[in-house]
Design an enzyme around this catalytic site. Structure first.
Site, PDB file in Angstrom:
ATOM      1  N   ASN A 157       0.851  -1.189   0.000  1.00 42.46           N
ATOM      2  CA  ASN A 157       0.000   0.000   0.000  1.00 42.46           C
ATOM      3  C   ASN A 157       0.886   1.239   0.000  1.00 42.46           C
ATOM      4  OD1 ASN A 157      -1.927   1.990   0.406  1.00 42.46           O
ATOM      5  ND2 ASN A 157      -2.259   1.482   2.560  1.00 42.46           N
ATOM      6  N   TRP A 158       0.923   1.928  -1.123  1.00 41.94           N
ATOM      7  CA  TRP A 158       1.795   3.093  -1.242  1.00 41.94           C
ATOM      8  C   TRP A 158       1.234   4.335  -0.560  1.00 41.94           C
ATOM      9  CZ3 TRP A 158       4.727   3.712  -6.530  1.00 41.94           C
ATOM     10  CH2 TRP A 158       5.592   2.622  -6.699  1.00 41.94           C
ATOM     11  N   LYS A 159      -0.032   4.291  -0.183  1.00 43.39           N
ATOM     12  CA  LYS A 159      -0.675   5.441   0.466  1.00 43.39           C
ATOM     13  C   LYS A 159      -0.496   6.685  -0.415  1.00 43.39           C
ATOM     14  CE  LYS A 159      -0.003   3.192   4.887  1.00 43.39           C
ATOM     15  NZ  LYS A 159       0.214   3.330   6.340  1.00 43.39           N
ATOM     16  N   HIS A 177      -9.267   0.668   5.507  1.00 46.74           N
ATOM     17  CA  HIS A 177      -7.963   0.904   6.117  1.00 46.74           C
ATOM     18  C   HIS A 177      -8.128   1.825   7.318  1.00 46.74           C
ATOM     19  CE1 HIS A 177      -3.800   2.201   6.661  1.00 46.74           C
ATOM     20  NE2 HIS A 177      -3.458   1.117   5.991  1.00 46.74           N
ATOM     21  N   GLU A 215      -6.571   4.263   8.350  1.00 45.86           N
ATOM     22  CA  GLU A 215      -6.433   5.690   8.068  1.00 45.86           C
ATOM     23  C   GLU A 215      -7.710   6.259   7.470  1.00 45.86           C
ATOM     24  OE1 GLU A 215      -1.671   5.048   7.501  1.00 45.86           O
ATOM     25  OE2 GLU A 215      -2.888   5.442   5.727  1.00 45.86           O
ATOM     26  N   GLU A 274      -4.562  -5.417  10.676  1.00 48.58           N
ATOM     27  CA  GLU A 274      -3.525  -4.425  10.934  1.00 48.58           C
ATOM     28  C   GLU A 274      -3.801  -3.744  12.275  1.00 48.58           C
ATOM     29  OE1 GLU A 274      -1.605  -2.608   7.093  1.00 48.58           O
ATOM     30  OE2 GLU A 274      -3.635  -1.866   7.317  1.00 48.58           O
ATOM     31  N   GLY A 299       3.314   1.736  10.805  1.00 51.00           N
ATOM     32  CA  GLY A 299       4.284   2.806  10.627  1.00 51.00           C
ATOM     33  C   GLY A 299       4.987   3.248  11.890  1.00 51.00           C
ATOM     34  N   SER A 338       4.258  -2.632  10.332  1.00 47.72           N
ATOM     35  CA  SER A 338       5.715  -2.631  10.517  1.00 47.72           C
ATOM     36  C   SER A 338       6.370  -3.947  10.099  1.00 47.72           C
ATOM     37  CB  SER A 338       6.072  -2.294  11.972  1.00 47.72           C
ATOM     38  OG  SER A 338       5.630  -0.986  12.312  1.00 47.72           O
ATOM     39  N   GLY A 368       5.104   1.429   4.168  1.00 47.87           N
ATOM     40  CA  GLY A 368       6.319   2.116   3.735  1.00 47.87           C
ATOM     41  C   GLY A 368       7.354   1.219   3.091  1.00 47.87           C
TER      42      GLY A 368
END
Length: 243
Positions: free
Chosen positions: A9-11, A89, A91, A159, A165, A203, A225
């Protein structure tokens, strides 16, 4: 057994120059024994559609079209070349106030567009510390995963919000407990729940991937990331291939 899945997932990261990282990754894993999914920003989906990997969107609207400025429909993602889409997600849940019903509606829209929904669930640090992790997982599974879910159109991504992250990773026992719980709930509810893939995210990196993938019912990873650079994502894929 379903094929393992390494999802990135590149966000809100990535420009056209970033595609060089994907080309490098493609050369290293052109004959991978696991499925590889990249979810770039929507601006890059069309540019990625001819790559060997599966390509996914990071979100979709529940409607097929309409007056929803700035949103993107599941049909649009499919038209651009996507085969998957992330829904729920943390976020999106946190930054945009999305609840389980909204996520279920988005997942249904994904099914209608012949996209696989990668439905994300997970507890916050407060929920982990007060002992309500499994209750939160139960609520999110019941509310976010539609009755129409199958092993072909749905992937579940666990998650823990506090591990995304942050560099913090649950213990292997904690990961195993939640994944086993999710598997049982899926098996209880769906005839093919035993074949639904359950990813771990939070992570994940090359140095801990092998240990995480050795945990029962961990069918792959949803990576943030570390999926942006081929040198970081490639060891995770390699570890999954050996699992």
């Amino acid at each position: 057994m379903p094929r393992k899945l390494a999802a990135g997932n590149w966000k809100m990261n990535g420009l056209r120059a970033s595609l060089e990282e994907l080309k490098t990754l493609e050369k290293r894993h052109d004959d991978a024994s696991v499925d590889i999914l990249i979810c770039p920003p929507a601006t890059l989906i069309s540019a990625c559609k001819d790559m060997l990997f599966d390509i996914g969107g990071q979100d979709c609207h529940s409607a097929t079209s309409g007056a929803h400025t700035g949103d993107i429909s599941a049909d649009m993602l499919a038209d651009a070349g996507a085969s998957h889409v992330l829904t729920g997600h943390s976020e999106r849940r946190t930054d945009h106030g999305e609840d389980d019903a909204t996520i279920a509606a988005k997942s249904l829209a994904a099914y209608a567009a012949d996209l696989t929904a990668v439905i994300c669930i997970g507890e916050t640090l407060e929920e982990r510390e007060n002992g309500s992790t499994l209750a939160v997982i139960d609520t999110q599974l019941a509310g976010s995963v539609p009755d129409a879910a199958t092993a072909q159109n749905t992937v579940i991504a666990y998650e823990p919000v506090w591990a995304i992250g942050t560099g913090k990773v649950p213990t292997l026992d904690q990961i195993g407990e939640v994944h086993a719980h999710i598997r049982q709930r899926l098996t209880d509810r769906f005839s093919d729940g035993g074949a639904m893939r359950i990813l771990y995210g939070g992570s994940v990196k090359g140095s801990n991937a092998a240990d995480i993938f050795a945990v029962p019912d961990v069918d792959g990873a949803l990576v943030g990331g570390a999926s942006l650079k081929a040198d970081d994502f490639s060891p995770i894929i390699a570890a999954l291939e050996k699992a």
